[in-house]
Design a protein around this motif. Sequence first.
Motif: not given
Length: 857
Positions: A548-551, A553-554
Amino acid sequence: MFQVDGLMTLLFLIGLAAAFAVSLLVWAKRAGAHTPHKLDWLEGVLVALLSVAVFAGWVGVLLASFGQFSLTGLTAVLILTSGVVLVWQRPFLRPSFSPLSWQDWLLLLLLPLFALFYFRPHEYIMGSADAGGYMNIAATLAQTGDFIIQDEWTPLLREYADVTLRQQPPEWQTRYLQFVGWYIDDDDPARLIPQFFPFHPALLAIGMSLGGLYGGLLLTPLWGMLSLVAVYLLTRKLFDASIALLAAFLLGMTATHIFFARYPTTEPLTLLLVFALLLAWQRLWDDHPADPIWGIFGGLMLGAANLTRIDLPLLVAVAALFCGLCWLRGGWSRAWTWFGVTSVLLLLHAVLSAVWLNWPYTWNTYSSVFRLLNQAGMVTAVFVAGLLGVVAIAVAWWRGWLHGEYWQRMSQSTRLRWLLAAGVVGLSLFAYFVRPVWQPVQSYNTWPGGQSVPVLDGENWLRLGWYLTPLGLALATGGLAWIILRRLQMRMGLFLSVGLLTTVQYVYRIFNTPYHIYAMRRYVPVVIPVLMIFAAVAIFALLRYRGQRGLTVAARTGAAALAVLLAAGLLFQSRYVLPRSDLTGAVAQLTAFHDLLEPEALIIISEPPESIFADRVGTPLRFLWGHDVATIRSNGPELAAFVQEMTAYAAERGRPLQFIAIDPIPTAVRQMFALKPVAMFPLKVDMLQNTFTGYPAQRQTIYYGIEIYDVAPAAVLETAVPPWYIDVGTLDAAYIESGFYPKEPLPGDITMRWTKEEAILALPLNGTAPLTISLNAKIFRPEGVPPTPVTVWLDGREIGQFTPDATWQTYTFTGQPAPTDGLSRLRLVSETFNPAALGVNADGRDLGFLLDWVTIK
């Protein structure tokens, strides 16, 4: 000391360049015939360089084994071999190299930066430590051409062994040593056997023949830098260029790699050879069919590594096991045959070298294993285990378990992978958090010093974290777990087996005195590079996470942060290593000290058996400058006979006798000689502190105020006639009987010593006429310690008192001597204080006062 021949040096460099050029051409021709792609320039240069270096070192060992080592001989062999290979392999096509990747270019740009770190070598040329031992062995080889030393002086020492030699523990060979690192052959006392394997000293001797002592010291930094390239190329082959670049960068910044790249022992060379072997192995395994040149190169690296170090049987056993697996799986080829033939030839040479040149060292290293195997139960257990292993391999082959299909099914088992990964993480956590508390600290006494040393094996993984940082260990553990879960393949078998088994071996038991940073040498050749590769794998696993995009980036942000934190942590942990090298100035100072000695002097040193001054300074005097050295370690009944024989030996050869000392000369020894003061030489160097209990963060000073005396034999100590001037802390060893601490460097030009509660000066005097005694003294008295008087006694009679203060004061007394056996004794009795007990500093000595000089009229 070293006569560097400019013409011979030029010819050798020409031969070296020719051999490199031919090696590169042969590699390009042979490797290019088995690949549809353009050739890898970086890989080719490393292979060519190492091929020439290993060949030159191997030829050097062969020549040294027969007492014929010389730069002339090496040059002739290099030029002749280059010509033969050039004719044999012609014609050569113009090689076509692929462009360097940005990772390759960045590595090449980083190497000069690391060169600034590494090419500041520690100047270990003194004895008593492995590094100085290697340098002195190499110096002797460069000057004499022989690895085994034939010495006409040593038989006389052996004849009076109880006086002059140090006896080893009964289970060791040989029985006697004069200096640590050189064995005296029990059957032929004129034969001195160096302790270490010959490959590394042969390479050092080449460097010394080209550039003197500094030429030898600069070789290890070269291996340290090239080893980064070898780690990069292997990691690039196993994973990719980006992971490889990060792994090499992290390794190059570790405090251990920086320190040992400056340290003239075998660790950087072993690292380079082992990873070059693993690179060749991957080429043999991955490239079908690989050219035999890779088999020859890999065999050379394996053999050279075992000619370099004594502790690599595990590497040989694992490599042999994987050769067997390759044959059972049907993947054997001519390249593997060449690997086997080359390996066996050089390993046979290593075994012959271990038995012929280095048998005492081999026995002393493995005697505990031999004693264990001599137990009937252990012999039975080893035999049964070996038999079961053979049966298991036979069954696995018969059932097809060793073939690729079965391995692929087994390795893809999710449950098994997760079980293995969890085991790795659990073992790392146990070793870091539980084992240091659970495993009690034991101790043993070192030989010859008799120092009590703690056994700290329970803290090994924790202490690795001191240098790699706890984050580095965590990332290495995570990287290995990720490889098991996502990338575990049969092709990684040798790399993972060697890396993991060596790590387990030395984390379980370090087999080394736990001085830090010195103890880390066990981890330098394999363990630390492998852990840095795992850490780089973990960072890039996060960096390349797709979800997922947020994961995503993190994960990428976290990976970048972890990389920066780890690099910063490694650099921070290197802060005590980077700024200064150990023993800087030792070469210049020892050379200046030697220049004060008579050129052909026979040097006498007197010290207790547990002391190491003779090993430290006597070793270079003997092996760098060619002096015969007599170490008087006992005042036994044979002392007088030995002195008489030594005096006759020197007289027959027209050799002057000189005495050097740093500590009081025992009365029995003083009475054998008339000593005429020549000079005092202050030898002062510093090094990173060796500590058992914490990270080495301080520097310690090594200071020797070396006194030089001309010697004339005397049946009885000559009676001196006043006036005398005894300069305490300078030329005082002939007068001090007891009660003084060693010389130490203090500010200013004044030399002095601290006294103990009772300090005694012995004066060579027979008369009873009254004496006027003056002495210059002071004290650094901490606050809260009241002034206390010093009582002065002459031959058992009190002749006065004085109370020293914070300034130098001269105190004068008159007394009538009553000498016995030609000696009159001046005794100074004071009340002591302990700085550590008072919380002033860490000095735990009981100190009396400072004495500068004494005059007697």
